[in-house]
Motif scaffolding. Structure first.
Motif, PDB file in Angstrom:
ATOM      1  N   UNK A 174       0.830  -1.211   0.000  1.00  0.00           N
ATOM      2  CA  UNK A 174       0.000   0.000   0.000  1.00  0.00           C
ATOM      3  C   UNK A 174       0.862   1.258   0.000  1.00  0.00           C
ATOM      4  N   UNK A 175       2.085   1.147   0.518  1.00  0.00           N
ATOM      5  CA  UNK A 175       2.996   2.284   0.543  1.00  0.00           C
ATOM      6  C   UNK A 175       3.724   2.458  -0.784  1.00  0.00           C
ATOM      7  N   UNK A 176       3.737   1.415  -1.591  1.00  0.00           N
ATOM      8  CA  UNK A 176       4.550   1.429  -2.806  1.00  0.00           C
ATOM      9  C   UNK A 176       3.744   1.481  -4.106  1.00  0.00           C
ATOM     10  N   UNK A 177       2.482   1.097  -4.071  1.00  0.00           N
ATOM     11  CA  UNK A 177       1.699   1.123  -5.303  1.00  0.00           C
ATOM     12  C   UNK A 177       1.656   2.542  -5.863  1.00  0.00           C
ATOM     13  N   UNK A 178       1.845   2.665  -7.175  1.00  0.00           N
ATOM     14  CA  UNK A 178       1.904   3.974  -7.810  1.00  0.00           C
ATOM     15  C   UNK A 178       0.505   4.458  -8.183  1.00  0.00           C
ATOM     16  N   UNK A 179      -0.218   4.923  -7.195  1.00  0.00           N
ATOM     17  CA  UNK A 179      -1.576   5.422  -7.407  1.00  0.00           C
ATOM     18  C   UNK A 179      -1.615   6.947  -7.530  1.00  0.00           C
ATOM     19  N   UNK A 267      10.367   2.622  10.375  1.00  0.00           N
ATOM     20  CA  UNK A 267      11.546   2.216   9.606  1.00  0.00           C
ATOM     21  C   UNK A 267      11.142   1.703   8.229  1.00  0.00           C
ATOM     22  N   UNK A 268      10.023   0.966   8.171  1.00  0.00           N
ATOM     23  CA  UNK A 268       9.536   0.481   6.878  1.00  0.00           C
ATOM     24  C   UNK A 268       9.123   1.670   6.000  1.00  0.00           C
ATOM     25  N   UNK A 269       8.395   2.612   6.590  1.00  0.00           N
ATOM     26  CA  UNK A 269       7.957   3.789   5.835  1.00  0.00           C
ATOM     27  C   UNK A 269       9.169   4.581   5.346  1.00  0.00           C
ATOM     28  N   UNK A 270      10.161   4.757   6.205  1.00  0.00           N
ATOM     29  CA  UNK A 270      11.365   5.502   5.828  1.00  0.00           C
ATOM     30  C   UNK A 270      12.113   4.807   4.701  1.00  0.00           C
ATOM     31  N   UNK A 271      12.130   3.476   4.744  1.00  0.00           N
ATOM     32  CA  UNK A 271      12.777   2.707   3.677  1.00  0.00           C
ATOM     33  C   UNK A 271      12.104   2.991   2.332  1.00  0.00           C
ATOM     34  N   UNK A 272      10.766   3.055   2.342  1.00  0.00           N
ATOM     35  CA  UNK A 272      10.027   3.343   1.111  1.00  0.00           C
ATOM     36  C   UNK A 272      10.319   4.774   0.656  1.00  0.00           C
TER      37      UNK A 272
END
Length: 285
Positions: A174-179, A267-272
């Motif tokens: 959900x953080x990475x899909x290019x919407x 940390x996951x969000x920052x990685x994205x």
């Protein structure tokens, strides 16, 4: 979806009973009402949802007008369970946001799982606009996007109310899909980090490397212990049977149990963000 099908089938069986009690064949009923012969079969077998006019015509022809009120009540309950977007959004996107705001006020505990999109209550204005544009284009509903974005922003004020609790679980997908554009997504990811610090908001992220106990088939919202809302391409499903709410509650617990929270979620969000930032810079150059 199963409960919706069951409710439609039960309504169809009751219509068939009334026809048979009147000693009429399906063909005779269709001819009397000037319907296509197949319509009676579709209604009786739950393959088509009747209208109010269909119910009134059916009960009048079969001499069962006294049953009309009960049948209409069943029909309207079914319409709440399965609310088609074309019908629900006929007065615009903003109107639906205001209806959701009324529901927000009544709800004390929100449990939200999303596998592909950022939940509406957590969206930035720019991300929300991108979602509304796609919805208006796909469903061909009135274009009141500016008003809809403002209405969604007003809904988000509920995040700061001390009498409400929120538990959000999102997948890394959900953080990475290019919407939306990378620039808009960076702003959205930054907002997630900020909102994760609110005292009444619990935000979990399921990273790509996490083994799942239950598959993330689709997103859903559980409002208190009263209702489960599921969005499909064509409709909004409202599931209220106790066994359905209990089932989704169990699924949410399993998804929430494998999610990361606090510093690990950020940390996951920052990685994205780190992965997306160079692309956003390139687009902006």
């Amino acid at each position: 979806m199963t409960s919706v099908h069951e409710a439609r089938s039960a309504l169809g069986r009751r219509l068939r009973e009334l026809r048979r009690q009147a000693g009429m064949t399906g063909k005779q009923l269709a001819e009397t009402l000037s319907w296509a012969p197949s319509k009676v079969s579709k209604l009786e077998n739950g393959r088509q949802t009747p209208t109010d006019g269909d119910i009134h015509g059916w009960t009048q022809v079969t001499g069962s007008q006294g049953e009309a009120a009960a049948l209409l009540a069943s029909l309207h309950t079914l319409e709440v369970q399965h609310s088609e977007w074309q019908r629900q959004l006929k007065s615009g996107l903003a109107s639906h946001q205001r209806e959701l705001a009324d529901l927000d006020v009544q709800t004390k505990f929100f449990r939200v799982f999303e596998a592909t999109v950022i939940p509406g209550l957590l969206q930035t204005g720019e991300y929300a606009r991108a979602r509304f544009v796609q919805g208006a284009t796909t469903l061909k509903v009135p274009n009141d996007i500016n008003e809809a974005v403002r209405a969604r922003a007003r809904r988000q004020e509920i995040l700061y109310r001390p009498d409400k609790r929120f538990h959000f679980v999102l997948t890394e997908a959900a953080l990475r899909f290019r919407l939306c554009t990378p620039e808009i997504m960076l702003g959205q990811l930054d907002r997630l980090i900020s909102l994760s610090a609110l005292p009444h908001v619990k935000l979990g992220i399921i990273g790509f490397e996490t083994p799942y106990v239950v598959a993330p088939w689709h997103g859903f919202w559980i409002l208190d212990r009263e209702r489960v809302m599921v969005e499909t391409y064509s409709a909004e499903l409202n599931l209220a049977q106790p066994q359905e709410v209990e089932l989704y509650g169990g699924v949410f617990e399993q998804l929430g149990a494998v999610a990361s929270y606090g510093r690990a979620a950020r940390a996951v969000i920052t990685r994205v963000i780190d992965d997306l930032a160079p692309e956003a810079a390139e687009d902006g150059s």
